[in-house]
Design an enzyme around this catalytic site. Structure first.
Site, PDB file in Angstrom:
ATOM      1  N   LYS A 137     -10.692  -0.797  10.073  1.00 24.05           N
ATOM      2  CA  LYS A 137     -10.831  -1.965   9.203  1.00 24.05           C
ATOM      3  C   LYS A 137     -11.178  -3.204  10.009  1.00 24.05           C
ATOM      4  CE  LYS A 137      -7.387  -0.236   5.958  1.00 24.05           C
ATOM      5  NZ  LYS A 137      -8.146   0.202   4.785  1.00 24.05           N
ATOM      6  N   HIS A 162       0.867  -1.175   0.000  1.00 23.02           N
ATOM      7  CA  HIS A 162       0.000   0.000   0.000  1.00 23.02           C
ATOM      8  C   HIS A 162       0.909   1.232   0.000  1.00 23.02           C
ATOM      9  CE1 HIS A 162      -2.792   2.948   1.822  1.00 23.02           C
ATOM     10  NE2 HIS A 162      -3.771   2.153   1.442  1.00 23.02           N
ATOM     11  N   CYS A 186      -4.670   2.424  -3.757  1.00 20.03           N
ATOM     12  CA  CYS A 186      -3.416   2.889  -3.139  1.00 20.03           C
ATOM     13  C   CYS A 186      -2.305   1.868  -3.327  1.00 20.03           C
ATOM     14  CB  CYS A 186      -3.593   3.209  -1.655  1.00 20.03           C
ATOM     15  SG  CYS A 186      -4.770   4.513  -1.349  1.00 20.03           S
ATOM     16  N   GLN A 224      -4.699  -5.253   6.660  1.00 22.14           N
ATOM     17  CA  GLN A 224      -5.702  -6.143   6.063  1.00 22.14           C
ATOM     18  C   GLN A 224      -5.728  -7.520   6.713  1.00 22.14           C
ATOM     19  OE1 GLN A 224      -8.000  -5.299   3.971  1.00 22.14           O
ATOM     20  NE2 GLN A 224      -7.225  -3.258   3.459  1.00 22.14           N
ATOM     21  N   ASP A 259       2.901  -4.700   7.890  1.00 26.27           N
ATOM     22  CA  ASP A 259       1.698  -3.894   7.761  1.00 26.27           C
ATOM     23  C   ASP A 259       0.514  -4.848   7.822  1.00 26.27           C
ATOM     24  OD1 ASP A 259      -0.572  -2.680   6.793  1.00 26.27           O
ATOM     25  OD2 ASP A 259       0.373  -1.840   4.999  1.00 26.27           O
TER      26      ASP A 259
HETATM   27  N1  PMP Z   1      -1.859  -0.808   4.523  1.00 28.62           N
HETATM   28  C1  PMP Z   1      -2.816  -1.534   3.952  1.00 28.62           C
HETATM   29  C2  PMP Z   1      -2.498  -2.921   3.464  1.00 28.62           C
HETATM   30  C3  PMP Z   1      -4.099  -1.004   3.831  1.00 28.62           C
HETATM   31  O1  PMP Z   1      -5.074  -1.722   3.261  1.00 28.62           O
HETATM   32  C4  PMP Z   1      -4.367   0.295   4.315  1.00 28.62           C
HETATM   33  C5  PMP Z   1      -5.737   0.929   4.172  1.00 28.62           C
HETATM   34  N2  PMP Z   1      -6.303   0.793   2.895  1.00 28.62           N
HETATM   35  C6  PMP Z   1      -3.331   1.005   4.898  1.00 28.62           C
HETATM   36  C7  PMP Z   1      -2.100   0.415   4.995  1.00 28.62           C
HETATM   37  C8  PMP Z   1      -3.515   2.382   5.434  1.00 28.62           C
HETATM   38  O2  PMP Z   1      -4.392   2.360   6.522  1.00 28.62           O
HETATM   39  P1  PMP Z   1      -4.946   3.721   7.113  1.00 28.62           P
HETATM   40  O3  PMP Z   1      -5.449   4.510   5.947  1.00 28.62           O
HETATM   41  O4  PMP Z   1      -6.030   3.285   8.015  1.00 28.62           O
HETATM   42  O5  PMP Z   1      -3.829   4.395   7.814  1.00 28.62           O
END
Ligand code: PMP
Length: 408
Positions: A227, A124, A366, A204, A201
């Protein structure tokens, strides 16, 4: 093989009763944000209605109650991640801020010319851009683990890329774009063999599978509240105590100090407070605790099994659609179905299927480097949560067939 009681689960989510364009909502955008059970919504009423107070510094009853609930969540998170100690749990605004914390604190103290940070093609943007920004400033090299045609990290390439120069490996546990589950425990072992740390990270992964940071061997692990059935504005950074202790503060302010002085050097609070400058999102943290309890009451094993049935049902359902290509065909996948359709733009599909009450995500998720390596700049993505049903998957598949027919 116990089955999740989805009727009961759904009763906890008031939003699932609403209609969109006159149709029952079918919410399949859970990888972006999950919906919130009433038990979590009620935390806000209770907190602001009964014990709203700033934490840690008060000596009055409300402050004590707020502090106890806030710190209680730290224990809930510790247990959720199976971390060794509560002081290894730092509250942040989300995964993004957790990664930026590691980059700016650990990174600035430990990285320079000649050093390497290893990320992957399927990250991401929040696990790419902080490292790019920092590499530009500090002069270390950013290297990228490639992805194969199934959307699986190339482990042989990982072992080729890692070396004694690698200081940190930063990879996601589960890809938000494709749903690939990465073998992070094995990757951690390889990282440690080379004297590197690993940041996982888990944005997910946290909603979909039980996590054990010690079993994984994660040095850092990040996830977001919104999430995992919790609110926005709150997330978690897990860090091994000895690492957090050695790291300099990132943001300065109240709450993170021991003693502030102009005459002698200012000293900092013990971990985790050293990394929690200013008034945190108190209600949100407490609500996150309730969300994780809710997940525990349902049972992550049941959720994992349920979502994998939904994914399988959806994968079989869309297989009949002519010209549809699924991106991400890893054998090990969480509940994410990403796809493109010949002759139909992802955006158009998303807009039209919304008219049928079905919420999916379209775009680059993203994860532009990942999508670009598959020659696309957008996909449609349906992603599942504990409250989704096979009937909803059918509505989605039938809707998709109709929409694709209209667009071609
Ligand atoms: N890493 C991953 C794999 C994600 O799916 C997301 C959110 N789409 C993020 C990081 C970023 O999370 P946040 O926007 O809640 O900070």
């Amino acid at each position: 093989d116990l089955l999740l009681d989805v009727v009961r689960v759904r009763r906890d989510f008031p939003i699932l009763d609403r209609e969109v364009h006159g149709k029952p909502l079918v919410y399949l955008d859970n990888a972006a944000t999950s919906q919130t059970p009433r038990q979590v919504i009620e935390v806000f009423d209770d907190y602001y209605g009964r014990y709203n107070a700033n934490i840690h510094r008060g000596l009055h009853t409300l402050a004590d109650e707020a502090t106890a609930a806030f710190e209680g969540t730290r224990e809930t998170v510790r247990s959720f991640l199976n971390a060794a100690e509560t002081r290894e749990i730092v509250f942040t605004r989300g995964t993004t801020e957790a990664i930026n914390l590691v980059a700016n604190s650990w990174g600035r103290a430990n990285l320079g010319p000649g050093d390497e940070v290893l990320i992957s093609r399927m990250e991401h943007h929040s696990n790419i851009v902080p490292w790019q920004l920092l590499a530009g400033e500090l002069g270390f090299t950013l290297k990228v683990i490639p992805v194969d045609e199934r959307g699986v990290l190339d482990q042989a390439a990982y072992r080729d890329l890692i070396s004694e120069r690698t200081r940190l490996v930063a990879v996601n546990h589960v890809s938000n774009a494709f749903g690939t589950i990465n073998p992070v425990a094995e990757m951690a072992r390889v990282a440690h063999e080379h004297g590197a740390l690993i940041l996982v990270d888990g944005a997910q992964a946290a909603p979909h599978q039980s996590i054990d940071v010690r079993e994984i061997g994660a040095d850092f692990y990040a996830f977001s509240g919104h999430k995992v059935y919790g609110p926005t504005g709150v997330g978690v950074l897990y860090g091994r105590a000895e690492l957090l202790e050695a790291m300099p503060p990132w943001q300065g302010g109240g709450e993170m100090i021991k003693m502030v002085s102009f005459e002698t050097p200012t000293t900092f609070a013990d971990i985790p407070h050293k990394f929690e400058a200013g008034t945190p999102a108190i209600a949100e943290v407490i609500a996150l605790g309730r969300a994780l309890q809710w997940v525990g009451e349902i049972g992550l094993e049941l959720i994992t099994a349920w979502e994998s049935r939904l994914l399988q049902h959806a994968t079989e359902g869309v297989a009949g659609i002519d010209g549809l290509r699924i991106l991400g065909t890893a054998p090990d996948k969480a509940g994410v179905l990403s796809f493109v359709v010949d002759g139909a733009h992802a955006q158009d599909i998303g807009l039209l299927i919304d008219q049928l009450g079905v919420a999916i995500r379209t775009g680059h998720h993203c994860a532009q480097p990942l999508l670009s390596s598959f020659g696309v700049d957008a996909t449609c993505r349906a992603s599942f949560a504990a409250y989704n049903t096979p009937e909803e998957v059918d509505v989605f598949v039938e809707g998709l067939e109709r929409v694709v027919g209209m667009l071609r």
